[in-house]
Design an enzyme around this catalytic site. Structure first.
Site, PDB file in Angstrom:
ATOM      1  N   GLU A 158      18.452  24.444 -19.854  1.00 23.43           N
ATOM      2  CA  GLU A 158      18.971  24.318 -18.492  1.00 23.43           C
ATOM      3  C   GLU A 158      19.456  22.901 -18.152  1.00 23.43           C
ATOM      4  O   GLU A 158      18.988  22.260 -17.203  1.00 23.43           O
ATOM      5  CB  GLU A 158      17.923  24.807 -17.490  1.00 23.43           C
ATOM      6  N   GLU A 269      16.380  33.523 -20.956  1.00 25.39           N
ATOM      7  CA  GLU A 269      15.315  33.517 -19.956  1.00 25.39           C
ATOM      8  C   GLU A 269      15.724  34.426 -18.820  1.00 25.39           C
ATOM      9  O   GLU A 269      16.858  34.356 -18.335  1.00 25.39           O
ATOM     10  CB  GLU A 269      15.087  32.113 -19.368  1.00 25.39           C
TER      11      GLU A 269
END
Length: 482
Positions: A158, A269
């Site tokens: 991320e 995710e």
């Protein structure tokens, strides 16, 4: 009022790959050295079919992968080997996440999580590349290139969120380019992808950069949650989810697929919310949300990795009570939650989805078959703070072979729900072994007979589905029943 659905079993089916079994998430790499983590992962592999596992922090100082000793770099791949050797021993593989920054290579001291992961870019990209090359060469030497080429390697986690990457977008693209070249130099068959962003970010820009730089990704990866990209324990998750909508994750996946083109698309995710202390993670709601999301996604993605398989997890802190809203499919005691049982139901399905007629505001129904059975999956789901009731359902089947019996299994407040048993026990913070075993027993799916009305070649069943529930009905032919 009864809602009617129908299925003509003579119609051509759609293919329904089990993409959700490609990978499951974990927390921090060092947890992989724990015996209880290993036991729970093996159970998830054996019972739910997961093939890869992904976790943060493989390169953190706590793993000892690269540390500074008397101003000299000291490499130690022993801890990584211990985890990867275990994965191969249970016929699983890593989905490698290259994170976070070893302090000896870092350009700053910004950290995240309870375990103090360094989230800064490398001070020297060439040294980072040399480090990655050394690590990948070790893997190829130890496991062989044929094996390591089956490990998707994802660069960072991320980077579009400042809490995980203090550099710019261009800094991340440079990190990916450096990493791609280091890995492909070790062997061109190694599989490298990104941008591993939250909420579909940077995909188009990432692909454009990689094409111009001559470092084409082997897969595109991103993450999604129906709430904020990074949740906090104090979030009002019910309010946030109430403003979402059923089908949001599919919409996002379709947008990402359009950008990814023909490249494999991995969501590495996802969960029912991003709050690490969301009580709904432990409830039947999560099972219903998971089931409807997975059964509506198969034509869009190549992998969809649930975050996480266990509450053995330490990003914020490590609560010890059995049910504390953690991300895991299992509690720290190894007690399966309703979400675990949802994946158990999904794992037991075939890969041919038959067309279904009928609709309802909160009820969805799918019919899936394999060579031995036809299974009907019914989800009654509404987002938090939205109206939902028990519903009467009628399902008619045409073109069925001779049916001898039908059985159902269900997940709701009172079925396959260990949290309900825990509450009945008085919510012990430190349950005894007997209490744990009682919760595991309460978590199990139970077979129940259900009446099936048969008229010539038409079969009909009627049932009531509870709010926030999953029901699966297995239809067995006369031949299959012997």
């Amino acid at each position: 009022m009864t809602t009617s659905f129908s299925c003509d079993c003579s119609k051509d089916p759609e293919n329904m790959p089990h993409f959700w079994e490609h990978c499951v998430g974990s927390g921090h790499a060092t947890l992989g050295l724990r015996a209880d983590w290993q036991a729970q992962l093996k159970q998830c592999h054996d019972e739910l079919g997961f093939r890869h596992v992904r976790f943060h922090g493989m390169l953190d100082d706590g793993m000892g992968t690269l540390v500074d000793e008397d101003d000299q770099p000291l490499y130690s791949f022993h801890n990584i080997d211990q985890i990867y050797d275990f994965l191969r021993s249970i016929e699983m593989r890593p989905l490698v996440e290259l994170s976070f920054m070893p302090s000896t290579l870092s350009s700053g001291d910004q950290i995240t999580f309870h375990y103090k992961a360094n989230v800064t870019p490398p001070a020297d990209y060439a040294k980072w590349g040399a480090f990655i090359s050394k690590l990948a060469s070790h893997w190829v030497d130890r496991y062989g290139v044929k094996e390591v080429s089956l490990w998707p390697i994802e660069v960072w986690n991320e980077p579009n969120l400042s809490s995980f990457w203090t550099g710019s977008q261009q800094d991340y693209f440079r990190l990916f380019e450096t990493t791609w070249k280091a890995l492909k130099h070790v062997h061109p068959e190694l599989t490298v992808g990104g941008p591993a962003t939250a909420q579909n970010a940077w995909i188009a820009e990432f692909i454009d950069y990689c094409e111009k730089a001559g470092v084409p990704p082997d897969f595109i990866s991103t993450h999604t949650y129906p709430t904020d990209a990074r949740g906090s324990p104090g979030d009002d998750t019910e309010q946030a989810l109430s403003k979402s909508k059923i089908g949001l994750l599919r919409e996002r996946a379709k947008a990402a697929r359009k950008q990814a083109g023909k490249r494999p698309l991995y969501y590495t995710e996802w969960s029912t919310s991003s709050n690490p202390r969301d009580e709904l993670h432990d409830d039947a709601y999560a099972a219903a949300y998971i089931t409807q999301a997975m059964l509506n996604m198969g034509d869009v993605v190549d992998a969809y990795s649930y975050w996480t398989f266990s509450d053995i997890f330490e990003e914020n802190y490590f609560p010890s009570k059995p049910f504390q809203g953690g991300f895991g499919l299992m509690s720290i005691h190894g007690i399966p939650k309703p979400a675990y049982r949802a994946f158990e139901i999904l794992h037991g399905l075939g890969q041919e989805k038959l067309p279904v007629q009928g609709s309802h505001e909160t009820v969805q129904l799918w019919v899936v078959r394999d060579q031995t059975a036809i299974k009907v999956v019914i989800v009654n789901l509404a987002l938090p703070l939205h109206a939902i009731n028990a519903e009467q359902i009628n399902v008619a089947f045409f073109g069925l072979p001779s049916i001898a019996s039908a059985q159902l299994r269900r997940i709701d407040m009172n079925h396959a729900n260990a949290k309900t048993e825990w509450k009945m026990q008085g919510e012990p913070a430190y349950p005894s072994p007997d209490e744990v075993q009682a919760m595991i027993a309460a978590s199990r799916l139970q077979d129940e007979d259900i009446a099936l009305k048969i008229d010539d070649k038409t079969a009909t069943l009627e049932l009531t589905v509870q709010p926030q529930s999953v029901t699966v009905i297995e239809l067995r032919t006369a031949n299959q029943n012997h």
